[in-house]
Scaffold this active site. Sequence first.
Site, PDB file in Angstrom:
ATOM      1  CE1 TYR A 108      -3.701   2.546   0.774  1.00 28.86           C
ATOM      2  CE2 TYR A 108      -1.907   3.632   1.966  1.00 28.86           C
ATOM      3  CZ  TYR A 108      -3.154   3.672   1.380  1.00 28.86           C
ATOM      4  OH  TYR A 108      -3.867   4.840   1.390  1.00 28.86           O
ATOM      5  CD  GLU A 196      -5.857   4.658  -1.403  1.00 30.47           C
ATOM      6  OE1 GLU A 196      -6.834   4.489  -2.168  1.00 30.47           O
ATOM      7  OE2 GLU A 196      -5.965   4.635  -0.159  1.00 30.47           O
TER       8      GLU A 196
END
Length: 389
Positions: A108, A196
Amino acid sequence: MDIHEHQAKELLAGFGVPVPEGGLAFSPEQAAYHARRLGLPVVVKAQVHAGGRGAAGGVRLCRTEAEAADFAAGLLGRRLVTRQTDAQGKPVHRVWVEAATDIARELYLGLVLDRKSERIMIVASREGGMEIEDLARERPDALLRMVIDPAVGLTEFSARELAFGLGLRGPQVAEMVQVLRGCYRAFRDRDATMVEINPLVVTGAGGLIALDAKMSFDTNALFRQPEVAALRDPGQEDPREAAAAAHGLNYVGLTGDIGCIINGAGLAMATMDMIQLAGGAPANFLDIGGGASPERVVAAFRTVLSDSNVSVVLVNIFAGINRCDWVARGVVQAYRELGLTLPVVVRLAGTNVEEGHAIIAGSGLPLISADTLAEAAAAAVRARPRAAA
Ligand code: GDP
Ligand code: MN
């Protein structure tokens, strides 16, 4: 402002972030064409301004051209509901077809504008694929955080520290530094508020690639980011808010049945609270701003009434720069021009309030006048047709 995954990938690729090869399709035929061009298998992904598509059936690995076309056909023209959308979901008007990636690990990576520290915060984790909110709740220890001072920028050694923290080794470290610096520069140079990549993938061959990408931008900076502004997709926005923006009006859609025309965000907040306190629920609020002409008030009515949930309109104006007589004239004009039949409550205060009251009273229209905000809110709640039933 949000953009689509394929746009974010293209933008990030321009800053040196590795992304899979892909193509945009607006029809099943185009999806099949890209599948043939890219080589099978491919991943077909619904393009909507929301995450959680994988779990909602918006992403599929397809092994044949026909499968890619069928999956695209099932998505296009439909609305996709994910855990990040409301119950109506977001319309799918395009799909992204991408060469499938062989995944060894999912990481992530997120960059956000941290208003508390007034810095850019990088969040990274070895546990990619999961949503960051779940990750923060269930595995807070698995999150790496780093605050970057924009005056210094993201240094090579900070980027390497993050790479090591993610368990990357050998040439992966240099690749991660490139990904991080690319994301950081894209964030800074394009006035982003969020980048992101979830998941950022370690491939079977050991390389890094961004399998998903999400970006949001500071709307107030769009005037100096024409390339970013051009990526706007009004089809993904609340149609009521998009229509209001076209008139230069600030509109916020809510879920109740009282339509609100107000000047100023602070008064709007207070009015929402008073409506709730009186036992009602606002359908929306529209901020007419300062110095609103009667024509602007009519446009405001039109926008507020375009929401079919509205059963009563509350006009609440505390006129400083505004003039109550102009607003009153706008209310009367709107009532006649739009042929209104629903109850309208008007509360005016401030500049030229006597003239305003005189116009309302002299109009002969069944407008409900109120002196205070509390009275206006209570009157609006009482005036709802549903309240009588
Ligand atoms: P999101 O659910 O909206 O965040 O969409 P993502 O782009 O993150 O895709 C959801 C999931 O699909 C990912 O977490 C992956 O597990 C899977 N996925 C996406 N692309 C590929 C791919 O190329 N190969 C494989 N094996 N899985 C993929
Ligand atoms: Mn994702």
